[in-house]
Design a protein around this motif. Structure first.
Motif: not given
Length: 436
Positions: A131, A173, A176-177, A179, A211-212
């Protein structure tokens, strides 16, 4: 074409700065250009470029700081994680005006929110090597991206203009998807657009952070300055809206600069959720041999950056926050002056054909406050920014804030009473020279 500022002289000064794209000119460059022209022409500018407080500092803080200095604390290093009295009052202030419970241990004084964001970015980027990117919900404070350039960190950003309400979820999203996002940052109220993310949008951000597994950095530099609501009564609703209601993975950045006009002493607080403060990350363990997020932030990062926060300024902020929480200091009644200025300034610009760029919070008119945004038909932000120089008005392009809209950020803080009539006259001439 006649302009209030000598055109040839102003152009000569502008040329000296060798700015190829005026839309990318920094705040400091605009300040320097306007200052040089003022010096050479003797004609005062209407300064709307610099977001610096234009009100006297909170007297309660000044008195407390003087008393602390008289007692000799200038000769003593401050405790690295903060003056106990300030940590206590920060925790209490957050409960009084945000209605969130954050232990005193998790409230860390910093040398202004600028240092708070820098240290937060640095720590967030070390938690997990996968990240490696910060996400900005723009428009935003240009210097925060400069901080990431200094750190060598990656960042992504998007202009939220077309993604308010339910649309925000899908847009977030999208990023964020992947990763790779370690943290999300935004300001509320927003610098420069002055919109305010509503409860639905904050709930979206909060739920996606869980969620993430992404840290939320909520920049509250303009604390409770949405003047459409009366948030100045301690321990009574309405409260400053916050993502802290919807996630336990956050840091709140509270500045002394704007709400308390205490910018010169460089004082603020970063308040971490207990969950984040006490959480261990593999990246931090590998780098430092152990430690939680909060303790690494304090004992590794802040210690390396400044070895603590100005001792006397901590006494000042503690006194200010105590007085506010006790109901003895109505800080919002003081800073509402910025809203009154914005209302008058907007009327002048609208009168002469300008438009407000970020004009709505969904279906509600945007608040009047520290900043507002303007555009003029047929001109890009860079073109308008440069052209207003010849009319003795300085502002910055929205392009530098991450906005994709064409226009300028205008700040109300330096406006003096006599300048409203002056601005009216200059904008009258501007419209005559630039008929729509």
């Amino acid at each position: 074409m006649k302009t209030p500022i000598d055109y040839e002289l102003a152009q000569k000064v502008i040329d000296q700065f060798k700015i190829t794209d005026f839309g990318k000119a920094t705040i400091r460059e605009v300040v320097a250009i306007a200052g040089q022209i003022e010096k050479e022409t003797g004609t005062p500018f209407i300064h709307m470029e610099m977001g610096m407080p234009g009100l006297p500092p909170a007297e309660i803080g000044v008195k407390a700081e003087i008393e602390a200095l008289k007692k000799g604390i200038a000769g003593v290093y401050p405790i690295i994680d903060g003056l106990p009295a300030l940590k206590h009052e920060a925790s209490r202030f957050i409960k009084a005006f945000i209605d969130v419970d954050i232990p005193a241990e998790c409230c860390i004084p910093v040398t202004g929110s600028m240092q708070g964001t820098y240290a937060s970015f640095l720590t967030c980027g070390q938690c997990d090597p996968k990240r490696d990117t910060i996400l900005f919900i723009d428009p935003g404070f240009p210097v925060q991206k400069q901080q990431l350039v200094v750190l060598g960190y990656k960042y992504e950003s998007f202009d939220v203009y077309n993604y308010r309400g339910n649309k925000l979820k899908e847009k977030l999203e999208e990023y964020l998807s992947k990763g790779n996002i370690s943290a999300i940052i935004y300001s509320n109220p927003n610098n420069p657009a002055w919109f305010c993310l509503n409860e639905q949008e904050l709930e979206i951000i909060g739920s996606l952070s869980k969620k993430y597994d992404v840290i939320i950095l909520e920049d509250l530099a303009y604390f409770a300055m949405d003047f459409r609501k009366d948030m100045g009564r301690p321990f009574e609703p309405p409260f400053q809206s916050t993502v802290a209601k919807y996630t336990d993975n956050y840091a709140l950045l509270i500045s002394g600069s704007k709400a308390f006009s205490y910018a010169g002493q460089r004082i603020g607080v970063v308040a971490f959720s207990p969950h984040l403060y006490n959480r261990e990350y593999p990246g931090l363990t590998k780098r430092y041999g152990g430690g939680t997020f909060g303790r690494v932030f304090v004992h590794r990062v802040l210690y390396a950056l400044s070895s603590g926060t100005s001792h006397s300024a901590q006494y000042a902020l503690a006194a200010i926050m105590k007085a506010a929480s006790d109901g003895e200091y109505d800080f919002l009644s003081v800073v509402k002056e910025y809203g009154r200025r914005a209302e008058r300034l907007k009327k002048i610009f609208l009168k002469y054909g300008f438009e407000i760029v970020y004009d709505k919070d969904l279906d509600e008119n945007i608040a009047d406050g520290f900043y507002f945004t303007i555009s003029y038909p047929g001109m890009t932000g860079g073109e308008l920014m440069k052209e207003l120089i010849f009319y003795g008005v300085s502002a910055i392009s929205l392009e530098t804030t991450g906005s994709t809209q064409q226009g300028l950020r205008a700040c109300t803080s330096f406006i003096k009473e006599f300048q409203y009539d002056l601005l009216d006259e200059r904008m009258r001439i501007f419209k005559e020279n630039h008929p729509i």
